[in-house]
Each structure stands twice: as C-alpha cells, then as structure tokens.
Design a protein around this motif. Structure first.
Motif, PDB file in Angstrom:
ATOM      1  N   TYR B  74       2.722 138.393  44.381  1.00 27.57           N
ATOM      2  CA  TYR B  74       2.582 139.563  44.501  1.00 27.57           C
ATOM      3  C   TYR B  74       1.565 139.774  43.208  1.00 27.57           C
ATOM      4  O   TYR B  74       0.630 140.854  43.584  1.00 27.57           O
ATOM      5  N   MET B  75       1.653 139.105  42.197  1.00 26.91           N
ATOM      6  CA  MET B  75       0.865 139.371  41.078  1.00 26.91           C
ATOM      7  C   MET B  75      -0.731 139.024  41.638  1.00 26.91           C
ATOM      8  O   MET B  75      -1.648 139.681  41.025  1.00 26.91           O
ATOM      9  N   ARG B  77      -2.206 139.675  44.269  1.00 23.84           N
ATOM     10  CA  ARG B  77      -2.928 140.305  45.350  1.00 23.84           C
ATOM     11  C   ARG B  77      -4.093 141.426  44.751  1.00 23.84           C
ATOM     12  O   ARG B  77      -4.949 141.747  45.420  1.00 23.84           O
ATOM     13  N   GLU B  78      -3.836 141.659  43.683  1.00 19.55           N
ATOM     14  CA  GLU B  78      -5.129 142.742  43.097  1.00 19.55           C
ATOM     15  C   GLU B  78      -5.713 141.764  41.993  1.00 19.55           C
ATOM     16  O   GLU B  78      -5.092 141.271  40.899  1.00 19.55           O
ATOM     17  N   HIS B  81      -5.708 142.647  38.099  1.00 19.15           N
ATOM     18  CA  HIS B  81      -4.556 142.547  37.758  1.00 19.15           C
ATOM     19  C   HIS B  81      -3.710 141.342  37.335  1.00 19.15           C
ATOM     20  O   HIS B  81      -3.630 141.049  36.317  1.00 19.15           O
ATOM     21  N   ARG B 107       8.808 140.283  35.210  1.00 18.56           N
ATOM     22  CA  ARG B 107       8.062 141.263  35.179  1.00 18.56           C
ATOM     23  C   ARG B 107       7.193 141.763  33.940  1.00 18.56           C
ATOM     24  O   ARG B 107       7.979 141.760  32.934  1.00 18.56           O
ATOM     25  N   GLU B 111       3.615 147.216  38.868  1.00 23.25           N
ATOM     26  CA  GLU B 111       2.749 147.985  40.018  1.00 23.25           C
ATOM     27  C   GLU B 111       3.153 147.122  41.328  1.00 23.25           C
ATOM     28  O   GLU B 111       3.015 147.594  42.145  1.00 23.25           O
ATOM     29  N   THR B 112       3.120 145.834  41.082  1.00 24.60           N
ATOM     30  CA  THR B 112       2.944 145.034  42.380  1.00 24.60           C
ATOM     31  C   THR B 112       4.351 145.173  43.081  1.00 24.60           C
ATOM     32  O   THR B 112       4.353 145.548  44.349  1.00 24.60           O
ATOM     33  N   GLU B 116       4.689 147.289  46.846  1.00 24.39           N
ATOM     34  CA  GLU B 116       5.390 146.556  48.062  1.00 24.39           C
ATOM     35  C   GLU B 116       6.409 147.783  48.758  1.00 24.39           C
ATOM     36  O   GLU B 116       6.337 147.841  49.799  1.00 24.39           O
ATOM     37  N   PHE B 235      -4.406 149.483  44.226  1.00 29.88           N
ATOM     38  CA  PHE B 235      -3.226 149.033  44.475  1.00 29.88           C
ATOM     39  C   PHE B 235      -2.659 149.556  46.041  1.00 29.88           C
ATOM     40  O   PHE B 235      -1.977 148.552  46.629  1.00 29.88           O
ATOM     41  N   PHE B 239      -1.694 146.765  48.549  1.00 31.31           N
ATOM     42  CA  PHE B 239      -0.314 146.588  49.135  1.00 31.31           C
ATOM     43  C   PHE B 239      -0.144 147.287  50.313  1.00 31.31           C
ATOM     44  O   PHE B 239       0.885 147.703  50.834  1.00 31.31           O
TER      45      PHE B 239
END
Ligand SMILES: [Zn+2]
Ligand SMILES: [Zn+2]
Lengths: 468, 468
Positions: B74-75, B77-78, B81, B107, B111-112, B116, B235, B239
C-alpha cells in the motif's frame, strides 16, 4: 420488501455478519484479522468509552499512555504470562531500514511494561494505591477472527493498579467488576450480566484470580464482556514493585489489572439485535432520536427541523434526515438497521393534522403525536425503552437458564443457554470433559449469585455454556 | 530554596527536560524513542483531544478506526509518499510464531489504508464529501528523539476527506486550518500561531500543498503545531477513489489529510513555561483551581473542602490538596511545576480573618480574598489569565520577529526569533542555503499575513526561523 438480513433463527452467525455489514459498523482490514471500524460502529464505541471513562475516573484512577512496543525480555519475566501470550505475539524486527538489536513485540496487554514503571514510581506507602488506566490498541494473533468479537487488533481499556495490601487489591478488583463494569453493562448497555470467578483453566495468564462479567447472547451463547484480575504479588515480584511501609520495611505490592474492549460492540449487537438490525439502548445511543422527512413540500422540512431543534434543546441526541432525494423506505430500513431508539417521521398528511409519527425501535410501535408533545413523548419513550430492553434481555436469560444435577445435563442444557451445576459435581475433570464438547465454565458463583473470593469456597455453582 | 529547574536562559533544552521530568509529564519508554505519558501529562492531552474533537465534529467529520498495520505494498502505490516515509518505517515480520507472507508496517500515517476504503465507500456524488478522522498512535523511526516533540511513537488525530471538486477540497483544508487548528491553538492553548503555506521542500510526501500553524517558543524557535494537506488527486488516482458525477461520468475525488499530535504538549510547555515550570492556560487546564490546606487544624480542612465544593458547583475544575502530612512548601512547588492556573491557600491565620489566599500562576500574585468571594475571584482570574497568557505570548512573538531585506539578515535574525523576508529574495536556492545553517522557511504568507492559495502567488513573504 425483501429481507435485508438473514433471520436469526435461520443462521445466527450469518445474521451477525449481515448486521455488521449492512448497518455499516465494521469491515475486515487489509491485514488478516484486523478490522476497520466505520463511523456508525465507532460512534457506539465512543459512547462506551465516555460512559466507562467517567466510572473509571470515579474510582480515582487516572489515564496515562504506555508504549505500543514491548521488549521481548519483559514478556518473559513472569513465567505463566509469557507462556499464555507467546503464541499470540506480533513481532517487530526492523526499523528505519535496519534490524533491531532485540526484537520487540506489539503489546498484547501491558502488565509487563506498566510493571516496570510502577516499580520506579512507587517508593513509599504514600504512593499507594497507584491507579492507572489506558485506552489503546493491542494485538493478538488469531487464526479465526470475527469482527468485534475476535480480531488480531482491538481497542480496549486496560487498568493497572498497585496496592499496599492483599485486602485493598482484592476490594479494588471487585469494585471495578461491580461499580465500573457491571454497572455500565446493566445500566447503559441494558445487558444483564453474571458476575463471578473464573476457574483455573480460564484465568488470565499470571493472575491469582480472574473475575468476569458474562452476558447471554440471543442464541443462548455466553459472551465474556469484561474481566478484572487479582494478580497477587506475581508481577510485583517479577518487576520488583516494592514500597517502604510505615513499618520502615520494604514490601512487595499487590497488583490488579482489568479490561474491556470493542468486543462489547459485538455483545450489544447479539444481546439486543433483532431481524431488522441493531437495537441500541437509549442511554448508549449516539443518535437517540432520528427525525425524518417523509417527503418534501408542505412545510415538512421546516417542521422536521423545528422538531429536531426542540429535541436538541431538551438534551436529546437527535439527528435530522431531510434527504428527500433518497426514497423514504430505504432511509427507514437503514434507521432500523442502525437501531436508533426512536424515529420521528414527518409527512404532509400527518402534518396537516398537526402531528408527526413516533416509531419506537424496541417494539416497532407507531404512534401519531401532536407536534407540541413530540419532545415529551420522545423523552418518555427513551426512558421506557431503556428499561424494556433490559427487561427483555433478563427474561430471555432467565428463560434459557437451567438448574441441572449432572454434567451430562449441563452439556445438554448448554445447547440452548446457561446451565447451573454444583461445582462439586463438575470440578476440573468435568470442566475438561465439557470443553471437549465445546462447553465451558463461564464462571463460578455462590449459590445466591454473588461473587466468591476464591474457588476454594464450599457450595459454589458453576455456570456452563457455549461461548464466543 | 534550591532551584528546582535549570533556568531557561541558562540552558533552554535542559530546562525543557527538567519540566517534563519534574512536573511528571512523561518519561522515555523501554524501546528507543518511545514515550510513557504520565497522568499529569496525559490529562493535558485528554483536554486537547476533547476541545479539538468538538471542533472536528462541528465540521461534519466523523470518527472511525483503521488498522495499525499496513501492507508494505500500500505504501508503495503513491511514489512520493513511499519515498518520504520509507526511511521511517517499523516493520512487523512475524506473528503467532510464523513469518508473515508479506511484511507489514506499523502506520506512520494512514493515507494509504484509508484511501483503499474510501475507494469502496465512495460510489456517487451523493457520498461526498466523505469526512473521516481517527485518534490513534503512529510510529516513525527517529534517531534523535525528545519527549513530546519528536518520538518514535506518538498519539495524534489524522483527518482524511474526499471531495467532488478541487474547490471543495481546498476550502475544507483551509477550514480545518482556521476553524479547528488555529482556533483551538489561539483560544484554548492561548498560543498565537502563524498560518501559512509550506514550501515545496517542507511539503507532506504526496501533497500538492501543505498548510501549517507555526508557533514561537520562548527560545525564539518555531514549532510546527499542525498541518493540513491538499492532496489533489494523487491519492485518489493511486487508490482509485472515483465517483459517479451528476453528469453521469466517473471522476476522481480530491482528497485532504490533516493532523495534530502530542507534540502540542511540547508546544504548551515551551510556549508558556517559565523558570518555575508549566503555566497552563485556564481553558485547557485539567485542574484550574488547586485548593490547598496550609496546615491541619482550626477548621482549615473543612474550609478548604467547602471552597473546593463551591468551585466545583460553579463549574470550575477544582482539585483539593489536603495532604497536611506533606510539607506545604513542597506541595506549593509541585503546584507551580504543574502550572495550575490558580491556587487557593487555606491556612489558620488567614482563616481567622475569614480569608484565603488566591495565588495566580501567570504572575505569581498573592491576594487575600474573603471566603465568600473566592469562587467569583477565581472565575475572574481564570478568564483574565487566559487572555494574559495569550497577550504575553503575542508580545513575545512580535518583539522577536524582524522584517529583513536579505537572506543573510534573515539567518542572523533567526538566531533569536522569526525573520520575515520577501519570498522573491529567498527562493528555493536561498531556502537551501539557509537550511545549511539550521534555518528553515516555516511558511509563506501574503504580505497582510493571510494564507496564500499557492506558492505561485506574487509578493509572498517567507517566515524563516530555527525550528523543533
Ligand atoms: Zn514482600
Ligand atoms: Zn478523473
């Protein structure tokens, strides 16, 4: 109208899942066993926190915050504690791109780290009792999880106290059980609970005695709603929590710990819910009155807003739903799912007669009420329905509790509810045998239903049930 | 009497450490960089949470709870970030005695994972804006830590919202900045804050724009007290947070995030503290009035208890200290350290004249007050001293803020306070050069002190300072 939920008597676990999903209470998180608590679910928890926190502070306990991560070595200092928790730990091995020198665990509970600080903070008898609590998240690895009831991460409060004497620690453990936990559960959650002592098999890892509150769910199964542990001097010895007494000598403290969690949200759902969804007791409810416009026009919006404002002024937690672009039926079903104690439906036809309709979630009754009397009618309904939910739950429990004479009868009776069996008839062997059939001793009570000081008292009664 | 604290002008960082320790606010945790927040410190945070939470809810935002652990994927994907946060992550690799299939991170911010879920929950324009907040713990690996100011774990609130349009998201980011953050800081914490825009170098990883509240500490350094980020569609695209518009087409949302943390406790200490300890603004103070018996006997205990009860009835957060077995001087020093706004000292000599002594923490003044007038005098003092603390902090900031014409002058002036320099004179190069000397651009403002919409506006002023 199609059924929104699986009926309870068709498939109770499925019904539970349906309520959690459709009332938008929670969802599974991306990591196995974790949960996302959505606003509707979280608002219930926030109200629980608020009511519980008041009661906790009334005992003189102060809130604090201890770290999430605990050195593995701390967990190992108390032999039974490490044995009990080792299989459930989540371990952090890396930080900032490097391997840590000593692996650390995510707290499964904080006896050990708090013990370390109590040892620093307690010097003399003047520092006692030391009464601490924290609201936080904890993690325990779980293979089979269920939202709110059993999850890898959950939110809870954990109280930790140190006392000068056995008597003081013992009394405080029971004070938390009765004045904080049972009082909140019965008077706010409207759930009658049995208070009693856990057997050796069900005791907290490292405790002398564990006391618990047990509630009956609508499928006849038990849910442990909260526990209060007498830790004796076990943790005080492992962490060197000592004080200089007024006798000029060093003594080990007597410690306690006690916890309740987001599991109570699960108890609320299964303790009061029906085939239309949640039924939230008014004293707990984040939204007590839900004022709805049936459709737009004819002054409906203005009348609804005025009723909403009047309710708020009277101290009722009211919410206004004037979304006339969403079909009324859908909104009403949603309000039932979420279990708002009363709805006020404002439509043009009733309004023309100076009325609105009061719908009570507890029994589904619909009563036209003059606009001037709405606030009063709501206030009365909220009070009556708090009691009605409690009475209904108590009746259900008593209808589904059986006094039995043998272990076989107890296991049989636990198929549909609670079985009360003389502890002398059950014993450790009977307990192990029942466990093979999924039935556990939920707690030991005295014959009159009060809480024993230890499992060595004579004439104890064991309450057996299937449990979550 | 021996000095309890290192004087501020002798060694400000040491003074800060002393206050945190001697006022019993916090201690280091057993794992590097973690902190234990003690009851006196935590009570300050609880009051901050309560006041902030009211303001957050007034914007229509609802609280929820998202998981502690986030899949590493997840972290990633951007792009910006992950780059910003990768060096700070704590990683969990094992659970229940086994290695996890995919490592998960604690965490550092959510955000991530919230992105989602927003993608699931947002379907149509009717679901917007989606306004969420959570109060939780987060972890970021830090090499050099300082209690409250920079720690590996801290407590905070993080708001996350999704909007249909740029304009709506932009306006909401600023609404949080002004109506929640600055309003709380100025009116409750009594700390004047500069609101402005962060430069590209200081922006949140993945944001279009970061807005911030910056306060001046009593050593002239800046403390960033809160930030509100416009995340644009970054984001939402990473997402897939999309909605069906009223135009029948799919659009990406515009998202925001915003946070404040236990760092504000550090700001409170350094923004108002003096050589005797904390000075807590009355509106924030968990204990507003501290009623003390000077010594036992002559009806002192009864009189103190009556004054305490009277204050409570009048809605004052009063605490009674009748520990006559602890020397009065030690208790008074402790009350100063903890910064209770007013003390009421009840002793036999004054009592014989029907009086008690009102001691105001802000200026140390001691005034005998007739017993009947105590509640009124306290109420007035609390109101006046809230304002006095604000005025004093504002005067200090304005005395230590210099308008300068060159970067060299700015760096010079930042040795003792804030420097205001035309952004066109500074620019990205000047910013980098100042940073080499430990001076950073805290924020960009318009010439009139208001908040610019972007760093492309003409005639912006850069505020430079050393910072925590
Ligand atoms: Zn001993
Ligand atoms: Zn788009």
């Amino acid at each position: 109208m199609a059924k929104v939920l699986t009926p309870r008597n068709e498939d109770f676990p499925r019904w539970y899942q349906d309520v959690v999903a459709k009332a938008e209470l929670a969802e599974n998180g991306p990591v196995k066993g974790q949960q996302v608590i959505r606003p509707t679910g979280f608002a219930l928890w926030e109200r629980m926190v608020s009511e519980m926190d008041d009661r906790i502070k009334d005992t003189g306990t102060e809130n604090a915050s201890f770290p999430l991560l605990i050195p593995q070595s701390y967990m190992q200092r108390e032999a039974e504690h490490v044995e009990g928790f080792a299989p459930e730990l989540w371990t952090v091995t890396h930080a900032g791109g490097k391997q840590l020198e000593e692996p650390v665990v995510v707290r499964p509970t904080s006896e050990t780290v708090i013990g370390e600080y109590m040892a620093k903070w307690v010097q003399s008898y003047r520092d006692l009792p030391l009464l601490l609590n924290q609201w936080c998240n904890v993690m325990r690895y779980e293979l089979r999880t269920r939202l709110f009831l059993r999850s890898s991460e959950f939110l809870w409060q954990e109280g930790h106290t140190a006392h000068a004497t056995y008597e003081d620690a013992h009394a405080f453990t029971l004070r938390i059980l009765h004045e904080v936990y049972a009082d909140f559960m019965e008077n706010v959650l409207a759930l009658p609970v049995l208070t009693g002592l856990k057997t050796a098999a069900e005791r907290f890892a490292g405790a002398l005695n564990t006391f618990a509150c047990e509630a009956m769910m609508r499928d006849g199964k038990a849910l442990q709603m909260g526990t209060s542990h007498e830790l004796g001097q076990n943790f005080a010895k492992a962490f060197d929590i000592q004080y200089l007494g007024s006798d000029g000598k060093q003594h080990h403290c007597w410690t306690t710990s006690w916890g309740t969690s987001t599991r109570m949200v699960g108890g609320l759902i299964m303790g009061h819910g029906d085939d239309s969804g949640l039924r939230v007791p008014p004293r707990l409810a984040p939204v007590q009155a839900y004022v709805m416009t049936v459709k737009a026009g004819d002054g409906v919006g203005e009348a609804a807003a005025a009723l909403h404002a009047g309710l708020r002024d009277a101290g009722v937690r009211s919410r206004l739903d004037d979304r006339t672009d969403v079909p009324f039926g859908r909104r009403a079903v949603d309000a039932e799912l979420k279990g708002y104690p009363v709805r006020i439906e404002v439509g043009p036809r009733d309004l023309a007669e100076g009325k609105a309709v009061l719908v009570r979630r507890v029994d589904g009754s619909k009563t036209p009420v003059g606009l001037d009397s709405v606030t009063e009618a709501v206030t009365q309904a909220l009070e009556a329905d708090q009691q009605a939910l409690y009475d209904e739950a108590l009746r259900f429990r008593s209808d589904n509790t059986t006094d039995v004479g043998t272990l076989a009868e107890a296991v049989e009776a636990a198929g549909t509810g609670f079985a009360r069996l003389a502890w002398s008839e059950c014993g450790l062997e009977g307990e192990a045998k029942a466990a093979e059939q999924g039935v556990t001793v939920r707690c030991l009570q005295r014959a009159d239903g009060t809480v024993p000081d230890s499992d060595q008292e004579p004439d104890l009664v064991a309450v057996l049930a299937r449990a979550y």
